[in-house]
Design an enzyme around this catalytic site. Structure first.
Site, short mmCIF file in Angstrom:
data_model
loop_
_atom_site.label_atom_id
_atom_site.label_comp_id
_atom_site.label_asym_id
_atom_site.label_seq_id
_atom_site.Cartn_x
_atom_site.Cartn_y
_atom_site.Cartn_z
N ASP A 52 4.09 -7.87 -13.54
CA ASP A 52 5.48 -7.67 -13.94
C ASP A 52 6.35 -7.21 -12.80
OD1 ASP A 52 5.04 -4.72 -14.36
OD2 ASP A 52 4.10 -5.44 -16.23
N LYS B 7 9.46 -7.70 -17.51
CA LYS B 7 10.47 -7.17 -18.41
C LYS B 7 11.33 -6.31 -17.50
CE LYS B 7 7.65 -4.90 -21.02
NZ LYS B 7 7.27 -3.95 -22.06
N MET C 299 12.50 6.20 -16.62
CA MET C 299 13.34 5.31 -17.42
C MET C 299 14.64 5.97 -17.90
SD MET C 299 10.43 3.34 -19.64
CE MET C 299 9.55 4.78 -20.18
N1 SAH Z 1 3.39 2.86 -15.52
C1 SAH Z 1 4.47 3.16 -14.65
C2 SAH Z 1 5.72 3.51 -15.41
C3 SAH Z 1 6.28 2.37 -16.20
S1 SAH Z 1 7.77 2.76 -17.02
C4 SAH Z 1 4.05 4.28 -13.69
O1 SAH Z 1 3.01 4.89 -13.88
O2 SAH Z 1 4.73 4.48 -12.72
C5 SAH Z 1 8.96 2.19 -15.86
C6 SAH Z 1 9.60 3.33 -15.14
O3 SAH Z 1 8.75 3.77 -14.11
C7 SAH Z 1 10.89 3.00 -14.46
O4 SAH Z 1 11.97 2.97 -15.32
C8 SAH Z 1 11.00 4.14 -13.49
O5 SAH Z 1 11.41 5.30 -14.13
C9 SAH Z 1 9.55 4.33 -13.10
N2 SAH Z 1 9.20 3.68 -11.83
C10 SAH Z 1 8.28 2.72 -11.63
N3 SAH Z 1 8.19 2.42 -10.33
C11 SAH Z 1 9.06 3.21 -9.69
C12 SAH Z 1 9.43 3.39 -8.33
N4 SAH Z 1 8.86 2.68 -7.35
N5 SAH Z 1 10.36 4.31 -8.03
C13 SAH Z 1 10.93 5.04 -8.99
N6 SAH Z 1 10.64 4.91 -10.29
C14 SAH Z 1 9.71 4.01 -10.64
#
Ligand code: SAH
Length: 508
Positions: free
Chosen positions: A44, A65, A177
């Protein structure tokens, strides 16, 4: 009596893999291994597509998504994972998810779908952005005396205030998020008893070269983030630990982070084998590297028979003009049950230091390397006299420059095919991303020609900036129709990266 053939066990298997927050180096070894064995990869938009280089032959399916505009629903993804795993008598599926699989990743639901369908699966945890994005901003989520606990929460929830009251004893809050609702969330946190002066920071695209950080307090963070234009994906940290960024900032204040290639996509078009060293150099300068191998090597049509025959009893100069020639020569000798001693009677010229190094790795010292790498210089400087013989073992695509240079000096030139260079078709996915590259590096004339051949109604490589490895490659590129060619000063990876920087800067 004959036994009935045993039923073939299904290969169906799903690896739910945490891809890490963005920096491709943060994939786990187990995740890499699962990718390398995958038949199909579902990824994704938060999973760095650079990771697909571990599975060049797998089919890739984008199930992105993004924010609220969902292209494909979670239920559809669950069904797709199972379906793909069961296709073709069972396939190994790698499901790459941003960050960690189980931190707001809905990995639990995907695993449940596997259980329901009876498809075996594994979970490969990943580095979550909740901790890594702050870390890359120089913010530790705990620190003795400052914060002894943290909580990861979603800013999407409607629960609001109630959940914040429950969290009142937690030192550090990590909000995923929530970037669009920061004002509301901050107000609710204050209403739930947090000091409005609590330090807060928002980290967008943490651990990538697009990382941006805004800092403020609970009271100001919403506005600061809006003014800075930060959007998803972002993690917001609330707590005293944010102050540590002043001393611990490390990633986004290094010189490479501010260089011209920072956050730009640079396409590397050599073969997969030859490309990783250049990719490393480019990554160190902050580039996002897109590896699109345009050529691949195969055996010569006669399996190298002519090359072996030409070598027999040969005592002149053996000319090797690429790393691939060295590799192919040694595998040919090996296949013929021979070794480096077969070269005892010849003198060996390497086209440049890199080819000489390939030889040295196999215990053979080049007798001659020209002052400047390249066929032109090799032809002009080879210390051979009139009437001596030179044998060039190379691919079918060797250009004539070396031959002309040697023959002009009265040196006998013969050529035999050692390997074959052929066009490798990039995946549709790679092609799609290639369109958005800021610059494309070309390490050989054949790469230039293969790239030009990919031109179509909706892909126009000829007007994209390209950086060429040397004057010959640049000439070949111009001949193939490229209009924005920047030439590397010398035939080295650093010079090629310099040329890419200049090309991105617009100075062709
Ligand atoms: N499973 C993922 C989270 C998925 S929900 C994890 O463990 O990181 C998606 C959210 O993750 C985004 O809206 C943001 O808040 C965060 N996110 C994912 N990658 C990011 C990044 N490189 N920098 C900042 N926030 C990130």
């Amino acid at each position: 009596m004959t036994d009935a053939p045993a039923p073939t066990p299904s290969r169906a298997f799903v690896s739910l893999i945490g891809a890490g927050p963005g920096d491709p180096g943060l994939l786990t070894l187990r995740g890499q291994h699962a990718l390398q064995h995958a038949d199909v990869v579902l990824f994704d938009y938060l999973a760095n597509p650079e990771l697909l280089r571990w599975c060049p032959d797998a089919r890739t399916i984008y199930v992105g998504k993004k924010g609220f505009s969902e292209y494909i629903s979670q239920e559809q993804i669950n069904a797709l994972i199972v379906q793909v795993a069961q296709e073709n008598g069972g396939q190994r599926v790698a499901r790459l998810k941003g960050g960690d699989v189980f931190v707001f990743g809905r990995g639990g639901e995907e695993a449940e779908a596997c259980v329901l369908a009876g498809v075996p699966f594994e979970i490969v945890p990943g580095v979550t952005s909740a901790i890594a994005a702050p870390a890359y901003a120089g913010i530790p989520v705990t620190h003795r005396d400052v914060a002894r606990s943290f909580a990861v929460l979603t800013g999407n929830t409607r629960e609001g205030g109630a959940q914040y009251e429950r969290l009142s004893g937690v030192d550090t809050l990590l909000l995923l998020m929530g970037v669009r609702n920061l004002d509301t969330i901050a107000a609710e946190l204050v209403a739930a008893g947090r000091d409005p002066q609590t330090p807060a920071a928002t980290v967008q695209w943490g651990s990538t070269h697009q990382q941006r950080v805004a800092t403020g307090t609970l009271e100001t963070i919403g506005q600061v983030v809006r003014e800075a234009g930060l959007e998803a994906p972002a993690v917001t940290v609330v707590g005293e630990v944010v102050k540590l960024r002043d001393t611990l900032r490390w990633f986004d204040n290094t010189p490479a982070f501010g260089g011209p290639l920072r956050g730009r996509t640079v396409a590397v078009t050599r073969t997969r084998d030859g490309s990783s060293a250049l990719s490393e150099v480019l990554r160190a300068r902050g580039a996002d590297v897109l590896e699109v191998p345009l050529i691949r090597f195969g055996p010569a049509p006669d399996g190298g028979a002519a090359a072996l025959e030409a070598l027999r009893d040969f005592t002149g100069w053996l000319l090797l003009t690429s790393n691939q020639a060295v590799a192919a020569l040694f595998s040919l000798l090996d296949a013929a049950g021979r070794d480096a001693r077969a070269l005892a009677g010849v003198r060996i010229a390497a086209v440049g230091p890199s080819t000489a190094r390939s030889l040295a790795e196999r215990g053979v010292r080049a007798d001659f390397v020209p002052s400047t790498p390249g066929a032109r210089h090799l032809g002009a400087e080879l210390p051979a006299g009139r009437g001596e013989a030179a044998l060039h073992l190379t691919s079918q695509l060797a250009e004539d420059e070396l031959q002309r240079g040697l023959e002009a000096r009265g040196i006998g030139y013969a050529r035999a095919g050692l390997y074959r260079t052929e066009a490798a078709a990039p995946t549709l996915n790679a092609l799609e991303r290639l369109k958005n590259a800021a610059v494309i590096t070309l390490a050989s004339g054949s790469a230039a020609r293969h790239l030009a051949a990919l031109a179509s109604a909706d892909f126009d490589p000829l007007h994209m900036p390209v950086a060429a490895m040397g004057p010959q490659t640049a000439d070949a590129a111009r001949e193939a129709g490229f209009t924005r060619v920047t030439v590397a000063g010398t035939a080295s990876l650093d010079a090629l990266a310099d040329a890419a920087e200049r090309a991105v800067g617009g100075a062709a």
